[in-house]
Structures are given as C-alpha cells and as structure tokens.
Motif scaffolding. Structure first.
Motif, short mmCIF file in Angstrom:
data_model
loop_
_atom_site.label_atom_id
_atom_site.label_comp_id
_atom_site.label_asym_id
_atom_site.label_seq_id
_atom_site.Cartn_x
_atom_site.Cartn_y
_atom_site.Cartn_z
N GLY A 385 -4.97 46.07 24.79
CA GLY A 385 -4.01 47.14 24.97
C GLY A 385 -3.00 46.92 26.08
N GLU A 386 -3.41 46.17 27.10
CA GLU A 386 -2.51 45.95 28.24
C GLU A 386 -3.11 44.83 29.07
OE1 GLU A 386 -3.04 49.08 31.19
OE2 GLU A 386 -4.72 49.79 29.99
N PRO A 387 -2.34 44.29 29.98
CA PRO A 387 -2.90 43.23 30.81
C PRO A 387 -4.08 43.76 31.62
CG PRO A 387 -0.50 43.34 31.03
CD PRO A 387 -0.93 44.56 30.29
N ASP A 409 -10.27 38.81 26.35
CA ASP A 409 -9.04 39.58 26.59
C ASP A 409 -8.14 39.29 25.40
OD1 ASP A 409 -6.52 40.45 27.36
OD2 ASP A 409 -6.56 39.47 29.32
N THR A 410 -8.00 40.29 24.51
CA THR A 410 -7.35 40.04 23.23
C THR A 410 -5.94 40.61 23.21
OG1 THR A 410 -8.17 42.12 22.29
CG2 THR A 410 -9.61 40.19 22.09
N TRP A 411 -4.96 39.75 22.99
CA TRP A 411 -3.58 40.23 22.89
C TRP A 411 -3.17 40.32 21.42
CZ3 TRP A 411 0.65 38.24 20.39
CH2 TRP A 411 1.84 38.97 20.56
N TRP A 412 -2.66 41.48 21.06
CA TRP A 412 -2.09 41.65 19.72
C TRP A 412 -1.34 42.95 19.66
CZ3 TRP A 412 -4.63 45.04 15.86
CH2 TRP A 412 -5.76 45.71 16.37
N GLN A 413 -0.80 43.31 18.49
CA GLN A 413 0.07 44.48 18.34
C GLN A 413 -0.19 45.20 17.01
OE1 GLN A 413 3.75 42.03 18.49
NE2 GLN A 413 4.18 43.13 20.38
N THR A 414 0.28 46.42 16.94
CA THR A 414 0.23 47.15 15.67
C THR A 414 0.81 46.28 14.55
OG1 THR A 414 0.61 49.18 16.91
CG2 THR A 414 0.97 49.29 14.54
N ASP A 499 7.28 41.22 24.01
CA ASP A 499 6.55 40.96 25.25
C ASP A 499 7.09 39.71 25.94
OD1 ASP A 499 4.73 43.05 25.28
OD2 ASP A 499 3.24 41.97 24.12
N ILE A 511 0.08 37.39 29.46
CA ILE A 511 1.07 38.36 28.97
C ILE A 511 1.57 39.16 30.17
CG2 ILE A 511 1.49 40.25 27.35
CD1 ILE A 511 0.48 37.59 26.04
N ARG A 514 5.94 44.36 28.36
CA ARG A 514 7.07 44.54 27.45
C ARG A 514 8.38 44.17 28.15
NH1 ARG A 514 5.49 45.67 22.20
NH2 ARG A 514 7.69 46.07 21.95
N ASN A 520 3.76 51.23 28.22
CA ASN A 520 2.36 51.10 27.81
C ASN A 520 1.54 51.97 28.77
OD1 ASN A 520 -0.27 50.30 27.28
ND2 ASN A 520 0.38 48.24 26.70
N ARG A 525 1.33 52.97 23.26
CA ARG A 525 2.74 52.59 23.25
C ARG A 525 3.62 53.81 23.17
NH1 ARG A 525 3.81 47.82 19.08
NH2 ARG A 525 5.90 48.69 19.00
C1 7RM Z 1 -3.51 46.27 19.95
C2 7RM Z 1 -2.39 47.08 20.59
C3 7RM Z 1 0.96 46.35 21.66
C4 7RM Z 1 1.39 46.01 23.05
C5 7RM Z 1 1.72 44.55 23.20
C6 7RM Z 1 1.50 44.34 24.68
C7 7RM Z 1 0.31 45.22 24.99
C8 7RM Z 1 -1.90 44.56 23.94
C9 7RM Z 1 -2.70 43.17 25.43
C10 7RM Z 1 -1.42 43.62 25.86
C11 7RM Z 1 -1.59 42.28 27.73
C12 7RM Z 1 -3.42 42.23 26.26
N1 7RM Z 1 -1.33 47.37 19.78
N2 7RM Z 1 -0.96 44.48 24.91
N3 7RM Z 1 -2.96 43.79 24.25
N4 7RM Z 1 -0.87 43.17 27.00
N5 7RM Z 1 -2.81 41.83 27.40
N6 7RM Z 1 -4.63 41.78 25.93
O1 7RM Z 1 -2.49 47.43 21.73
O2 7RM Z 1 0.95 48.06 19.21
O3 7RM Z 1 -0.41 49.59 20.47
O4 7RM Z 1 0.51 47.70 21.59
O5 7RM Z 1 0.34 46.23 23.98
O6 7RM Z 1 2.60 44.78 25.41
O7 7RM Z 1 3.04 44.29 22.78
S1 7RM Z 1 -0.05 48.24 20.23
#
Ligand code: 7RM
Length: 645
Positions: A385-387, A409-414, A499, A511, A514, A520, A525
């Motif tokens: 969700g965030e760093p 620590d999983t980075w991804w997006q909707t 990002d 990461i 944004r 965030n 978001r």
């Molecule tokens: C899964 C989710 C996406 C945004 C994304 C980033 C931030 C998500 C991480 C992260 C750093 C992480 N979907 N983000 N995971 N930043 N480390 N592991 O959160 O669409 O709601 O948000 O969240 O900025 O673009 S989301």
C-alpha cells in the motif's frame, strides 16, 4: 549508508516454491525471454473449458491487451467447484472473524459453493444477466465474498464501492457504469461504530441512479431499515427460495470480471476494468509464490475487499489456490490494540498481510499488545500500500515476527491486478524498505522526464513497465481514450505507473511514492482534485488546493489551503462545513488533517497553482522553496509560510 540485508533462513528456503536467487533468476529470464511459453505454462493451473488460441498480444499505443484469447473458463468454478470435485469440499475456504470477538463463522468449500450458487440464482431470477453491472456496497461480511463470486458465476460484472464512501460517491460510481442492481446491508459495525447506516446511504444514492432495478439487503445487525416494495429485497428471503444448483456461465478469457473505481489526477474516479482469464491466472500465481502458499496454510490479508488488495488477495487468488482465507470485519484497535494478534492466535494464522499504516498505529501503542499473544503460528509477513520505513519494518520483523518470519514488501496497483515488485520468500535477501525485484514476467524500467530509459544501477527515475502481463487492467470503463491518455500516452511504449523509484547498486527497487497528484493516506489512494472539488462545495469557499504532508501514522496526511469568498471570514463553522462537505462528497477517510485559510494561493501568471510550493510549506521545508520568481505575486508565499499549520 549501509543497509542490513536479511537472508532467507535455511528453513524457509527448504520448503519454498522458489528456494534461491539463482532459481529466481533462471525463471525470470525464461519469463521475459519466452513470455508466450511461460504464461501458457502458468495458465495450466486454471481449469479451462476451452483452451486459448493465442497466449498474449498487446499494443500499448492503442491500449489493446489480450491474454489467453479464445480461452473459456469461469472464475467461480475455478475458485470453488473444481476444489469440491477434487474431493476437498470439506476443507475450510473462508474464516470470517466478526467485529465482535465473540462472532465468527467458517465456510467449507462445499458451503461456500452452495451459498454462491444460491445467490447466483437469486441474481438471475431478478433479471441479472451476463455482462450486467452489479454494485456491491457492504462492510466486510461473508455475503460480500458470496456476492462477488455469484456475479462471477453468472458473468455479471461487480463493482465494489468501499463501505466508507459517501452516498454521493456511491451514486456517481453506480451511474458511471449503469449498474442494474445494488447489494448492501441494513447497518454495519466496525470498531466502536456499531450503527453504520449502509442502507440509509444506499437509499440516498439510489434516488438518483435510474439504472438500479433492485437493491438486495443483507440483514447484518437487525437494525430497522426502510424497504421500498418492489425494488428492495431481503437477502435471506431470496436465498431461502433459491436452489443451490447454478451451472457456471462459460466466459471468454477477455470478458470483464469486475470494475473497481480508483482515484487519479483529475476529479473523476476511474473505473479500472479487469477481465477474466489473465487476471485470475495472475492473482493465483502471485498469491502462491509471493506468500509461498502451501496446502493447509491459514492465510490472512487484513485489507478491505473494497480495495484491490481484497479482491486479489482475500478472494480470487487464495480461493483459486484452494487456500483457507480469513476475512475480518473489524479494526486493529478495537476492543484493544491486540486485536490482530488475538486473531492470529485464535485461527493459527501462518501468513499475515497488512499495510504499513496499521503497523505504525499499533507500534506506537507499545510492544505489550503483541507480546501478550504467542504468535507461534506465524511464518511469513507481508506489507502493501505504501513504502514501509525502517522503524515499522524493524518492529514488524522483531516484535511481531520474533526475528523468524520473512517480510515481503509487495509493490503493485489497482491497475496491475496483482503484485509486481516483491521479494520471494525463501529466495530473496531482503533490504528493509525495498520491494526488491520484479515478479516473473514483469519488466520495470526507470524513465527520465523525457521518457528515456535510465540504464544501470544506482539510479532513480519514473517507474514504468515495458511489456504487458496477464493481470494488467484492460481499459477504463466507458473511457478507453482516458485509459490510453493516463497510462500510455506520456511515455509511448510503456505502462506508466505514476510512481517514482530508485534502483540501487544491487538492482533492488525502492519505491519513492507518487509523482502525480495522487495522495496515499493510510494506504488509500486519494486524488487531490477530488478533495479540492469537495472542499469547493462548502459554502463560503472560493478555491482550495490540496497537497500531502508526512504523517506519522497515515504515511501521508491531507493539507488543504483554502481561500474564502471576499465577504467571508475564517471560522470554526467554515472549518466544520469543509469537513462535512468532504465527508458527504467522498467519505470521512478523505477529510483534511490541516486546513490553512489564506487570502491567496501561489499562482503562475497563467493562473496555475504552484503545488510544489504548497507541498514544501506543508512539509515544513520552507528553506528550499525553489524558484518563486514565476509567480504572479511572489509575496503570497510569505503569508503562507507565516500562517503554516
Ligand atoms: C495495492 C495498492 C497503488 C499505489 C502505488 C504506490 C503505492 C503500493 C507499495 C506502494 C511503496 C509498496 N493499490 N504502493 N504498494 N508504495 N511500496 N509496497 O495499494 O491502487 O490502491 O495504490 O500505492 O504509490 O502506485 S492502489
């Protein structure tokens, strides 16, 4: 700065799907060098009623992306029936833990399949057909999972609206995709809130949603709510009449599975559309590898299903993998700050996935809340969700994980549908705060502002992805042009994430957050433009500009600069009216933390608000405001700095 590296323990590697970096590297190379073969192999984990003709094709210029074209399948069948047919009907599929610690429920795969089939029949008998959109506006109750899978079973497209959204937000989302039915509940419970008026909010929205024919209402609390005869139907009454036999609808791999609205840089939320085959393959595969899921593991993702994390990693990924997945109705701090850990012990959770904001909030309450509970079942911890920063990482690792659980620590997006940059437990040496390396098939690049790829290590840039993967969104509902513009137009040939990131000397990705006007806040978001629009609706407000600032618990807080109409003075009342307007327009999670009234905003001569300056002031970096000479009136800056909140 030297960073401590945490190597996977011998034990965790021994049983892991991917047990060292060489194996990761080999498979990764295969995945990007031979993507057709690779993704054909991975798709074998799903049961198809007809095999695909073409594994993948994509065109990032036109925004046309297809996986497993010609293939046919049903998502609910893959998440339920096939496990029952394989003799696992008695395995627990879903453990539901209520807001009240005394309440819980378990559903075996058999039971969940029956519930889903019944509700699928309810939808069908009320005129819902393949391709129709159905809006789900609920709290974290089992019926939400049932409703999602029931939609999938008959080929209806669900659009889940997070339960904290206001009725105006709900109305706009329903109208944007012309949903034919709405599913909600009488009232909801969450933490100390025992009477969240879901049906009342739904009723208000539905006054202005001509497409809604029926509202299905789950009786969660038994609070009295008004039911409009002909339109509103009780869930339990309909279910009592329904048969549990509902053959799954055969779907094309590229038929829509769901829409999920997410915030962007403009005021209007985007309806991210995911399709059937590629999404399911990607959600299931990432869930198994990233969480190193093995048969018998009890897995808990604390996200709300109203966000993508809940879609992919409470429901679709885990159930496709025949996992036991936990769903929690409550909040981490109620009845007390040990609630998460009490649940971990109660259900013997092995794999736990949460957000840094929750960790920060719990960390500051002290270690005792954790230490009271044994937590001996935990094997793996995840964040999203965030760093995640060092303090909460260390706390998670040492206090929650007792130094023996790996952290992913999983980075991804909707938009990406599933996890993109992540460690693999058992294989990846961890650097706290880094999401480490790309998942199989994912080719991240760092770009300059001009769109040039930055090669090598020890560099920073804009994070983009080079080629398509099965889980990527296919369009924005009803607005393919905006899809192209938002994600592909700025840097042709790439998917642009919004990002920024750094690739360190060892090739690890960090990461940085944004780079657009998206905040965030507690992992949610929130578009600054949406909040500005909502503030602007409060009486007396002339203009608003919203930026983020570092917040101890939420990660980012919301800082609003507001100018008032000439004849209006700043007051408590205006302040309250602003908060109320945001709550009504979007929801309480978008309320500004700080409001600074100002007689003017810093604008360029062409009238553009210079957010860079507002951001610096909000962050209290007033010594590095940068060049302010292009402002129409540079003197406004002094006043802003002096009245900083
Ligand atoms: C899964 C989710 C996406 C945004 C994304 C980033 C931030 C998500 C991480 C992260 C750093 C992480 N979907 N983000 N995971 N930043 N480390 N592991 O959160 O669409 O709601 O948000 O969240 O900025 O673009 S989301």
């Amino acid at each position: 700065m030297t960073v401590k590296v945490y190597k996977p323990s011998v034990d965790s590697s021994k049983n892991a799907w991917i047990s060292d970096l060489d194996q990761y590297q080999k498979l990764y190379d295969e995945s990007v060098n031979n993507p057709d073969e690779f993704w054909a192999g991975i798709a074998e984990r799903i049961t198809w009623t007809k095999k695909w003709e073409k594994v993948r094709s994509f065109d990032f210029i036109e925004g046309n992306i297809k996986y497993y074209e010609g293939g046919k399948l049903n998502v609910a069948y893959n998440c339920l029936d096939r496990h029952v047919e394989d003799g696992h009907g008695d395995q627990t599929a879903l453990i539901w833990e209520g807001n009240n610690p005394a309440e819980d429920k378990r559903f075996t795969y058999n039971e969940l399949k029956d519930e889903v089939s019944k509700f699928a029949n309810v939808l069908k008998s009320n005129g819902i057909e393949k391709g129709d959109r159905v809006c789900l506006y609920m709290q974290m109750i089992p019926e939400l999972t049932v409703a999602m899978l029931a939609c999938a079973r008959i080929g209806a497209v669900h659009s889940i609206v997070f339960g904290a959204f206001s009725s105006d937000s709900l109305r706009d989302r329903i109208n944007d995709s012309a949903c034919k039915a709405l599913i909600t509940q009488d009232t909801g419970v969450r933490g100390k809130k025992l009477n969240i008026p879901m049906k009342v909010k739904a009723d208000k929205a539905v006054k202005e949603t001509p497409s809604i024919e029926h509202v299905f209402v789950v009786k969660r609390t038994g609070e009295e709510v008004s039911m409009e005869s002909g339109r509103d139907l009780w869930w339990h009454e309909e279910m009592a009449k329904a048969s549990n036999d509902c053959p799954p609808q055969e779907m094309d791999a590229e038929d829509p599975l769901f829409i999920l609205y997410t915030s962007g840089s403009t005021g209007k939320p985007k309806g991210v559309l995911h399709t059937t085959g590629g999404y399911l393959v990607y959600a299931a595969y990432t869930h198994e590898l990233v969480f190193d899921y093995h048969e018998g593991d009890i897995y808990w993702c604390t996200a709300d299903i109203g966000w993508i994390t809940g879609h992919s990693y409470i429901v679709y990924g885990p159930l496709a993998n025949r996992a036991t997945t936990v769903m929690f109705e409550g909040v981490p701090n109620s009845p007390d700050f040990g609630r998460f850990w009490e649940i971990v012990d109660k259900h013997n959770i092995n794999i736990f996935y949460t957000a840094p904001t929750a960790l920060r909030a719990l960390m500051r309450e002290g270690d005792d809340w954790v230490l009271k509970h044994g937590l001996s079942s935990l094997r793996l911890l995840g964040t999203v969700g965030e760093p995640i920063k060092e303090p909460e990482w260390n706390w998670y690792y040492n206090i929650v994980g007792k130094g023996k659980c790996q952290i992913v620590d999983t980075w991804w997006q909707t938009e990406t549908g599933g996890i993109m940059i992540t460690p693999l437990p058992g294989a990846t040496p961890i650097k706290p705060g880094s999401a480490t390396f790309p998942f199989f098939g994912i080719e991240p690049v760092l770009l300059t502002e001009e769109g040039k790829e930055i090669e090598g290590n020890g560099v920073s840039g804009l994070l983009a992805i080079k080629a398509a993967w099965p889980g990527i969104m296919r369009t924005l509902y009803g607005d393919h042009e905006r899809f192209k513009q938002t994600y592909f137009a700025m840097y042709p040939g790439y998917y642009f994430t919004g990002d920024g990131a750094r690739r360190d000397e060892d090739g690890y990705y960090w990461i940085t957050g944004r780079v657009d006007d998206v905040l965030n806040v507690s992992g949610h978001r929130i578009g600054t433009a949406e909040v500005e629009g909502a503030i602007g609706k409060a009486e007396g407000v002339a203009e608003a500009a919203v930026v983020g600032f570092p917040h101890d618990i939420k990660g980012q807080g919301i800082y609003a600069y507001v100018t008032l109409m000439a004849d209006v003075e700043p007051s408590e009342d205006i302040q309250k009216a602003i908060l109320k307007s945001v709550t009504n327009d979007i929801g309480p999670h978008s309320k500004p933390d700080k409001i600074q009234f100002t007689s003017a905003l810093p604008k360029t001569r062409s009238g553009k608000i210079m957010r860079r300056i507002l951001r610096k002031i909000a962050e209290n970096e007033i010594d590095s405001l940068g060049d302010i000479s292009t402002l129409a009136d540079p003197s406004v800056v002094d006043a802003l700095v002096q009245n900083r909140k």
